[in-house]
Design a protein around this motif. Structure first.
Motif, mmCIF file in Angstrom:
data_model
loop_
_atom_site.group_PDB
_atom_site.id
_atom_site.type_symbol
_atom_site.label_atom_id
_atom_site.label_comp_id
_atom_site.label_asym_id
_atom_site.label_seq_id
_atom_site.Cartn_x
_atom_site.Cartn_y
_atom_site.Cartn_z
ATOM 1 N N ARG A 170 0.876 -1.168 0.000
ATOM 2 C CA ARG A 170 0.000 0.000 0.000
ATOM 3 C C ARG A 170 0.914 1.219 0.000
ATOM 4 N NH1 ARG A 170 -5.119 1.882 2.166
ATOM 5 N NH2 ARG A 170 -4.827 3.876 3.165
ATOM 6 N N ILE A 171 0.586 2.170 -0.841
ATOM 7 C CA ILE A 171 1.300 3.435 -0.824
ATOM 8 C C ILE A 171 0.251 4.516 -0.612
ATOM 9 C CG2 ILE A 171 1.313 3.735 -3.335
ATOM 10 C CD1 ILE A 171 4.266 4.904 -2.726
ATOM 11 N N SER A 172 0.541 5.398 0.335
ATOM 12 C CA SER A 172 -0.451 6.409 0.692
ATOM 13 C C SER A 172 0.225 7.716 1.080
ATOM 14 C CB SER A 172 -1.303 5.914 1.867
ATOM 15 O OG SER A 172 -0.485 5.666 2.991
ATOM 16 N N CYS A 173 -0.539 8.769 1.009
ATOM 17 C CA CYS A 173 -0.065 10.096 1.394
ATOM 18 C C CYS A 173 -0.178 10.240 2.906
ATOM 19 C CB CYS A 173 -0.921 11.154 0.702
ATOM 20 S SG CYS A 173 -0.495 12.843 1.199
ATOM 21 N N GLU A 174 0.743 10.983 3.488
ATOM 22 C CA GLU A 174 0.668 11.244 4.915
ATOM 23 C C GLU A 174 -0.596 12.045 5.265
ATOM 24 O OE1 GLU A 174 4.016 13.595 6.206
ATOM 25 O OE2 GLU A 174 3.641 15.144 4.716
ATOM 26 N N ASN A 175 -1.158 12.723 4.286
ATOM 27 C CA ASN A 175 -2.391 13.500 4.476
ATOM 28 C C ASN A 175 -3.591 12.795 3.848
ATOM 29 O OD1 ASN A 175 -0.839 15.676 5.618
ATOM 30 N ND2 ASN A 175 -0.224 16.185 3.533
ATOM 31 N N GLU A 176 -3.578 11.480 3.884
ATOM 32 C CA GLU A 176 -4.604 10.676 3.207
ATOM 33 C C GLU A 176 -6.028 11.087 3.585
ATOM 34 O OE1 GLU A 176 -6.142 6.090 3.337
ATOM 35 O OE2 GLU A 176 -4.064 6.488 3.858
ATOM 36 N N SER A 177 -6.250 11.439 4.837
ATOM 37 C CA SER A 177 -7.606 11.799 5.253
ATOM 38 C C SER A 177 -8.089 13.084 4.578
ATOM 39 C CB SER A 177 -7.680 11.948 6.773
ATOM 40 O OG SER A 177 -6.818 12.983 7.214
ATOM 41 N N LYS A 178 -7.168 13.938 4.142
ATOM 42 C CA LYS A 178 -7.537 15.187 3.471
ATOM 43 C C LYS A 178 -7.593 15.045 1.954
ATOM 44 C CE LYS A 178 -5.811 18.194 7.058
ATOM 45 N NZ LYS A 178 -4.902 19.276 7.409
ATOM 46 N N CYS A 179 -6.554 14.453 1.375
ATOM 47 C CA CYS A 179 -6.500 14.411 -0.094
ATOM 48 C C CYS A 179 -7.001 13.089 -0.672
ATOM 49 C CB CYS A 179 -5.088 14.708 -0.595
ATOM 50 S SG CYS A 179 -3.905 13.383 -0.366
ATOM 51 N N GLY A 180 -7.082 12.036 0.145
ATOM 52 C CA GLY A 180 -7.630 10.760 -0.323
ATOM 53 C C GLY A 180 -6.731 9.972 -1.252
ATOM 54 N N MET A 181 -5.435 10.244 -1.235
ATOM 55 C CA MET A 181 -4.530 9.581 -2.163
ATOM 56 C C MET A 181 -3.936 8.328 -1.550
ATOM 57 S SD MET A 181 -3.161 9.561 -5.155
ATOM 58 C CE MET A 181 -3.658 11.130 -5.773
ATOM 59 N N TRP A 182 -4.296 7.176 -2.129
ATOM 60 C CA TRP A 182 -3.678 5.899 -1.765
ATOM 61 C C TRP A 182 -4.002 4.865 -2.823
ATOM 62 C CZ3 TRP A 182 -6.632 1.497 -0.902
ATOM 63 C CH2 TRP A 182 -7.981 1.689 -0.673
ATOM 64 N N ILE A 183 -3.165 3.849 -2.868
ATOM 65 C CA ILE A 183 -3.403 2.727 -3.770
ATOM 66 C C ILE A 183 -2.887 1.477 -3.059
ATOM 67 C CG2 ILE A 183 -1.239 2.912 -5.027
ATOM 68 C CD1 ILE A 183 -2.868 2.248 -7.592
ATOM 69 N N SER A 184 -3.590 0.392 -3.249
ATOM 70 C CA SER A 184 -3.238 -0.866 -2.605
ATOM 71 C C SER A 184 -3.197 -1.972 -3.647
ATOM 72 C CB SER A 184 -4.284 -1.187 -1.534
ATOM 73 O OG SER A 184 -3.995 -2.394 -0.900
ATOM 74 N N ILE A 185 -2.157 -2.788 -3.584
ATOM 75 C CA ILE A 185 -1.990 -3.895 -4.511
ATOM 76 C C ILE A 185 -1.845 -5.174 -3.689
ATOM 77 C CG2 ILE A 185 -0.528 -4.895 -6.319
ATOM 78 C CD1 ILE A 185 -1.918 -2.251 -7.118
ATOM 79 N N ARG A 186 -2.612 -6.185 -4.040
ATOM 80 C CA ARG A 186 -2.523 -7.470 -3.344
ATOM 81 C C ARG A 186 -1.932 -8.507 -4.278
ATOM 82 N NH1 ARG A 186 -7.721 -9.345 -0.535
ATOM 83 N NH2 ARG A 186 -6.197 -10.702 0.403
ATOM 84 N N GLY A 187 -0.935 -9.208 -3.765
ATOM 85 C CA GLY A 187 -0.280 -10.241 -4.548
ATOM 86 C C GLY A 187 -1.018 -11.563 -4.453
ATOM 87 N N ILE A 188 -0.359 -12.583 -4.898
ATOM 88 C CA ILE A 188 -0.951 -13.921 -4.917
ATOM 89 C C ILE A 188 -1.053 -14.449 -3.509
ATOM 90 C CG2 ILE A 188 -0.550 -16.286 -5.677
ATOM 91 C CD1 ILE A 188 0.808 -15.077 -8.155
#
Length: 66
Positions: free
Chosen positions: A48-66
Motif C-alpha cells: 500500500r502506498i499512501s499520502c501522509e495526508n490521506e484523510s484530506k486528499c484521499g490519495m492511496w493505492i493498494s496492490i494485493r499479490g498472490i
C-alpha cells in the motif's frame, strides 16, 4: 483499489514511488495532490502506498499479490 478516482498521471507517480522504494528503500516522489510525503507499507507483491495526508486528499493505492 483506490479510495477516490485517481488520474493516470497520479497513478504513474504512485507507481514510480513504489519502484523507488523497492529499489532504494526511499521515496523521493511527493503526493501529486497535496505534495505530502508518500508512505509505503508491505512487501514486493502486496503493498500500500499512501499520502501522509490521506484523510484530506484521499490519495492511496493498494496492490494485493498472490
Amino acid at each position: 483499489m483506490e479510495s477516490k478516482e485517481i488520474s493516470e498521471r497520479e497513478e504513474e507517480i504512485l507507481y514510480k514511488a513504489v519502484d523507488e522504494y523497492q529499489k532504494n528503500g526511499l521515496i523521493k516522489q511527493t503526493c501529486p495532490r497535496c505534495k505530502g510525503k508518500l508512505n509505503y507499507s508491505g512487501n514486493k507483491i502486496s503493498y500500500r502506498i499512501s499520502c501522509e495526508n490521506e484523510s484530506k486528499c484521499g490519495m492511496w493505492i493498494s496492490i494485493r499479490g498472490i
